[in-house]
Enzyme design. Structure first.
Site, PDB file in Angstrom:
ATOM      1  N   GLN A   1      -4.049  -1.420   9.975  1.00 15.91           N
ATOM      2  CA  GLN A   1      -4.108  -2.751   9.372  1.00 15.91           C
ATOM      3  C   GLN A   1      -4.691  -3.754  10.372  1.00 15.91           C
ATOM      4  OE1 GLN A   1      -3.412  -3.359   6.157  1.00 15.91           O
ATOM      5  NE2 GLN A   1      -3.870  -5.525   6.319  1.00 15.91           N
TER       6      GLN A   1
ATOM      7  N   LYS B   1       0.836  -1.205   0.000  1.00 16.44           N
ATOM      8  CA  LYS B   1       0.000   0.000   0.000  1.00 16.44           C
ATOM      9  C   LYS B   1       0.870   1.255   0.000  1.00 16.44           C
ATOM     10  CE  LYS B   1      -3.799  -2.391   2.376  1.00 16.44           C
ATOM     11  NZ  LYS B   1      -4.460  -2.706   3.658  1.00 16.44           N
TER      12      LYS B   1
ATOM     13  N   ASP C   1     -10.378   3.424   4.828  1.00 18.17           N
ATOM     14  CA  ASP C   1     -10.719   1.997   4.746  1.00 18.17           C
ATOM     15  C   ASP C   1     -12.233   1.805   4.647  1.00 18.17           C
ATOM     16  OD1 ASP C   1      -8.988  -0.169   4.582  1.00 18.17           O
ATOM     17  OD2 ASP C   1      -8.298   0.051   6.652  1.00 18.17           O
TER      18      ASP C   1
HETATM   19  N1  GUN Z   1      -6.960  -6.659   6.769  1.00 15.59           N
HETATM   20  C1  GUN Z   1      -7.400  -7.393   5.724  1.00 15.59           C
HETATM   21  N2  GUN Z   1      -7.897  -6.583   4.769  1.00 15.59           N
HETATM   22  C2  GUN Z   1      -7.767  -5.332   5.219  1.00 15.59           C
HETATM   23  C3  GUN Z   1      -8.088  -4.057   4.676  1.00 15.59           C
HETATM   24  O1  GUN Z   1      -8.626  -3.906   3.585  1.00 15.59           O
HETATM   25  N3  GUN Z   1      -7.778  -2.995   5.449  1.00 15.59           N
HETATM   26  C4  GUN Z   1      -7.219  -3.124   6.678  1.00 15.59           C
HETATM   27  N4  GUN Z   1      -6.976  -2.025   7.367  1.00 15.59           N
HETATM   28  N5  GUN Z   1      -6.902  -4.280   7.202  1.00 15.59           N
HETATM   29  C5  GUN Z   1      -7.181  -5.368   6.476  1.00 15.59           C
END
Ligand code: GUN
Length: 287
Positions: A97, A53, A120
């Site tokens: 995350q 990311k 998110d």
């Molecule tokens: N863990 C698994 N998928 C995601 C996501 O799209 N965003 C975040 N913050 N954590 C995750």
């Protein structure tokens, strides 16, 4: 011929579109949109996701910061960091995350992200707006699924979409998104989960099947109607260390009309929509 829905290629195209808008924004405001990523602990998959990311942010001309905290971090310490990021004018979007270590209540953390920085789309305001039909930040994976269908001219309107998996990150918001009135919506949606009595009886009725349960090769050839469109959200490690989706790709592709691969399908789309949301957050905060 079965159409392979190439998320990697579409992500490149869409990221080029976003990069142009980032350059416009930066020129206009003298400030680059920026994403603050928060990673607690040392989950190897999470480390890879966060690295990818941030790399994408750099490639698009955005700023990014990594706040790497030890697995022993308390909920209060994490809330304290979020309070700082919420008021930092350099930070357009905040990504915590998931999963978080067990001493931390995930929902308390998700609630603590400022609604205008919730890139998110997991927070109560973002989800409430989506539910009301006036979305602000769409959760990135559902948004990426919708985009890969729309941009490949796969009809959603009036179609029966069967989603396998009811997570807050994918299944639940995707159902809301695809059933919404308007472009990219208007589907009839069925959501199946671990307590559903006969999943195959439902998936075989679907025009579009989306599988997001984290179980290698769960969806087999006999579980779809010939000509159905299949979207695979799974990213699983097989015992020999390879990546595998939730769909038995080699068998299912022979009967599907279109299918997303793993890797190179929904994964790159999810990252792309996070970048889109981060730019939108910057625009919202400066309008
Ligand atoms: N863990 C698994 N998928 C995601 C996501 O799209 N965003 C975040 N913050 N954590 C995750």
């Amino acid at each position: 011929m079965t159409q392979i829905l190439d998320g990697k290629l579409l992500a490149q195209t869409m990221q080029a579109e976003i990069a142009a808008k980032v350059a416009d924004f930066t020129q206009k405001h003298g400030l680059r949109p920026g994403l603050a990523a928060v990673l607690v602990g040392e989950n190897p998959a999470s480390q890879v996701y966060v690295r990818n990311k941030r790399k994408a942010c750099d490639q698009l001309g955005m700023q990014s910061w990594l706040h790497q905290l030890p697995a022993t971090t308390s909920q209060d310490e994490l809330l304290h960091l979020l309070a700082q990021l919420n008021t930092d004018p350099q930070v357009s979007g905040i990504l915590v995350q998931l999963p978080l270590p067990k001493q931390i209540d995930e929902s308390a953390i998700i609630d603590a992200v400022a609604p205008l920085k919730d890139v998110d789309g997991f927070g109560p305001v973002s989800l409430g707006l989506l539910t009301a039909g006036t979305p602000r930040f769409l959760p990135c994976t559902p948004f990426g699924i919708q985009q890969i269908l729309v941009r490949n001219k796969i009809r959603i309107d009036g179609q029966h979409v069967v989603i396998v998996g009811r997570s807050n990150i994918v299944g639940k918001p995707l159902a809301l998104l695809l059933m919404q009135k308007g472009d990219g919506g208007n589907a009839t949606v069925t959501v199946c989960h671990s307590k559903t009595r006969d999943i195959a009886a439902l998936t075989t009725q679907a025009d579009i099947v989306v599988v997001a349960i984290g179980q290698t090769h769960f969806l087999t050839r006999d579980m779809i109607r010939p000509g159905a469109v299949v979207v695979d959200v799974g990213i699983n490690r097989t015992p020999d260390g390879k990546l595998a989706g939730d769909v038995d790709f080699d068998a299912v592709r022979e009967v599907a009309s279109a299918i997303t691969p793993v890797p190179g399908g929904i994964g790159p789309m999810t990252i792309t929509m996070l970048l889109h949301n981060t730019l939108q957050a910057a625009i919202l905060q400066h309008s």
